[in-house]
Motif scaffolding. Structure first.
Motif, PDB file in Angstrom:
ATOM      1  N   HIS A   1       3.411   9.510  13.528  1.00 17.21           N
ATOM      2  CA  HIS A   1       2.268   8.888  12.852  1.00 17.21           C
ATOM      3  C   HIS A   1       2.190   7.435  13.284  1.00 17.21           C
ATOM      4  N   THR A   2       1.016   7.019  13.721  1.00 15.92           N
ATOM      5  CA  THR A   2       0.782   5.621  14.048  1.00 15.92           C
ATOM      6  C   THR A   2       0.020   4.997  12.892  1.00 15.92           C
ATOM      7  N   ILE A   3       0.641   4.023  12.239  1.00 13.75           N
ATOM      8  CA  ILE A   3       0.035   3.321  11.116  1.00 13.75           C
ATOM      9  C   ILE A   3      -0.557   2.027  11.674  1.00 13.75           C
ATOM     10  N   THR A   4      -1.847   1.834  11.452  1.00 12.32           N
ATOM     11  CA  THR A   4      -2.539   0.657  11.965  1.00 12.32           C
ATOM     12  C   THR A   4      -3.171  -0.112  10.818  1.00 12.32           C
ATOM     13  N   ALA A   5      -2.915  -1.406  10.770  1.00 12.91           N
ATOM     14  CA  ALA A   5      -3.566  -2.293   9.807  1.00 12.91           C
ATOM     15  C   ALA A   5      -4.594  -3.112  10.579  1.00 12.91           C
ATOM     16  N   LYS A   6      -5.845  -3.105  10.088  1.00 14.39           N
ATOM     17  CA  LYS A   6      -6.927  -3.837  10.743  1.00 14.39           C
ATOM     18  C   LYS A   6      -7.486  -4.874   9.784  1.00 14.39           C
ATOM     19  N   GLN A   7      -7.649  -6.075  10.286  1.00 11.50           N
ATOM     20  CA  GLN A   7      -8.249  -7.160   9.514  1.00 11.50           C
ATOM     21  C   GLN A   7      -9.204  -7.888  10.446  1.00 11.50           C
ATOM     22  N   GLY A   8     -10.491  -7.740  10.184  1.00  9.70           N
ATOM     23  CA  GLY A   8     -11.479  -8.335  11.072  1.00  9.70           C
ATOM     24  C   GLY A   8     -11.341  -7.744  12.459  1.00  9.70           C
ATOM     25  N   MET A   9     -11.192  -8.608  13.465  1.00 10.14           N
ATOM     26  CA  MET A   9     -11.058  -8.159  14.851  1.00 10.14           C
ATOM     27  C   MET A   9      -9.597  -7.959  15.259  1.00 10.14           C
ATOM     28  N   SER A  10      -8.664  -8.205  14.349  1.00 15.33           N
ATOM     29  CA  SER A  10      -7.240  -8.082  14.662  1.00 15.33           C
ATOM     30  C   SER A  10      -6.677  -6.781  14.130  1.00 15.33           C
ATOM     31  N   SER A  11      -5.666  -6.267  14.814  1.00 11.75           N
ATOM     32  CA  SER A  11      -4.972  -5.084  14.308  1.00 11.75           C
ATOM     33  C   SER A  11      -3.524  -5.105  14.783  1.00 11.75           C
ATOM     34  N   LYS A  12      -2.700  -4.402  14.050  1.00 11.82           N
ATOM     35  CA  LYS A  12      -1.284  -4.279  14.383  1.00 11.82           C
ATOM     36  C   LYS A  12      -0.867  -2.863  14.012  1.00 11.82           C
ATOM     37  N   SER A  13      -0.061  -2.231  14.859  1.00 12.94           N
ATOM     38  CA  SER A  13       0.346  -0.847  14.628  1.00 12.94           C
ATOM     39  C   SER A  13       1.854  -0.684  14.689  1.00 12.94           C
ATOM     40  N   ILE A  14       2.340   0.309  13.971  1.00  8.29           N
ATOM     41  CA  ILE A  14       3.725   0.757  14.082  1.00  8.29           C
ATOM     42  C   ILE A  14       3.677   2.276  14.192  1.00  8.29           C
ATOM     43  N   THR A  15       4.663   2.838  14.856  1.00  3.25           N
ATOM     44  CA  THR A  15       4.752   4.290  14.980  1.00  3.25           C
ATOM     45  C   THR A  15       5.981   4.751  14.225  1.00  3.25           C
ATOM     46  N   MET A  16       5.788   5.789  13.422  1.00  2.60           N
ATOM     47  CA  MET A  16       6.872   6.327  12.608  1.00  2.60           C
ATOM     48  C   MET A  16       6.966   7.825  12.831  1.00  2.60           C
ATOM     49  N   THR A  17       8.167   8.353  12.689  1.00  2.00           N
ATOM     50  CA  THR A  17       8.368   9.794  12.753  1.00  2.00           C
ATOM     51  C   THR A  17       8.569  10.303  11.336  1.00  2.00           C
ATOM     52  N   VAL A  18       7.718  11.235  10.930  1.00  2.00           N
ATOM     53  CA  VAL A  18       7.783  11.815   9.594  1.00  2.00           C
ATOM     54  C   VAL A  18       8.547  13.138   9.684  1.00  2.00           C
ATOM     55  N   GLN A  19       9.522  13.293   8.801  1.00  2.00           N
ATOM     56  CA  GLN A  19      10.328  14.507   8.751  1.00  2.00           C
ATOM     57  C   GLN A  19       9.634  15.577   7.902  1.00  2.00           C
TER      58      GLN A  19
ATOM     59  N   ILE B   1       0.861  -1.174   0.000  1.00  2.00           N
ATOM     60  CA  ILE B   1       0.000   0.000   0.000  1.00  2.00           C
ATOM     61  C   ILE B   1       0.904   1.233   0.000  1.00  2.00           C
ATOM     62  N   ASN B   2       0.485   2.251  -0.710  1.00  2.00           N
ATOM     63  CA  ASN B   2       1.224   3.508  -0.761  1.00  2.00           C
ATOM     64  C   ASN B   2       0.644   4.480   0.249  1.00  2.00           C
ATOM     65  N   TRP B   3       1.519   5.274   0.836  1.00  3.73           N
ATOM     66  CA  TRP B   3       1.124   6.247   1.860  1.00  3.73           C
ATOM     67  C   TRP B   3       1.912   7.518   1.640  1.00  3.73           C
ATOM     68  N   GLN B   4       1.235   8.638   1.726  1.00  6.78           N
ATOM     69  CA  GLN B   4       1.908   9.923   1.642  1.00  6.78           C
ATOM     70  C   GLN B   4       1.490  10.777   2.831  1.00  6.78           C
ATOM     71  N   PRO B   5       2.324  10.857   3.843  1.00  7.67           N
ATOM     72  CA  PRO B   5       1.974  11.710   4.978  1.00  7.67           C
ATOM     73  C   PRO B   5       1.999  13.178   4.548  1.00  7.67           C
ATOM     74  N   THR B   6       1.060  13.943   5.052  1.00 12.08           N
ATOM     75  CA  THR B   6       0.993  15.361   4.693  1.00 12.08           C
ATOM     76  C   THR B   6       1.528  16.255   5.804  1.00 12.08           C
ATOM     77  N   THR B   7       1.809  15.671   6.958  1.00 12.25           N
ATOM     78  CA  THR B   7       2.327  16.449   8.086  1.00 12.25           C
ATOM     79  C   THR B   7       3.541  15.752   8.685  1.00 12.25           C
ATOM     80  N   ALA B   8       4.440  16.559   9.230  1.00 10.18           N
ATOM     81  CA  ALA B   8       5.587  16.021   9.955  1.00 10.18           C
ATOM     82  C   ALA B   8       5.134  15.646  11.361  1.00 10.18           C
TER      83      ALA B   8
END
Length: 114
Positions: free
Chosen positions: A66-84, A56-63
């Protein structure tokens, strides 16, 4: 992801991986700080249909954080990234076109809470 530098206004792609197998896997919705950036169906793209990942492509618009979360049904997983911040005078990439997250939710180009 420690060595990856993500910059506001630039497109970044990442893999979405699930434990479900093949193109029959449910759709995975992807969010940036709680706002839809798109959805994908692992194994249903141009990749080998026997794999349980897609991109999947993502373009953050703010520095900022950012917590990116993928959800599938009742499950989810997140990562946190710092955007410059984008360098002064730089031109943003065109916004990526990802399928929406369902329930009438179109992909969002922004984020909140960052």
């Amino acid at each position: 992801m420690d060595n990856v530098q993500v910059v506001a206004g630039k497109t970044f792609w990442f893999a979405v991986y699930t434990l479900d197998f093949g193109s029959g896997s449910p759709t995975v919705q992807v969010y940036d700080n709680g706002q839809c950036i798109g959805s994908t169906i692992p194994g249903a793209g141009p990749q080998d249909p026997l794999q349980n990942y897609s991109y999947i492509n993502w373009q953050p618009t703010t520095a900022g954080t950012h917590t990116i979360t993928a959800k599938q049904g009742m499950s989810s997983k997140s990562i946190t990234m710092t955007v410059q911040s984008a360098p002064p005078g730089s031109t943003p990439d065109p916004q990526p076109s990802n399928p929406g997250c369902g329930s009438g939710g179109a992909p969002s180009t922004g984020s909140f809470g960052s």
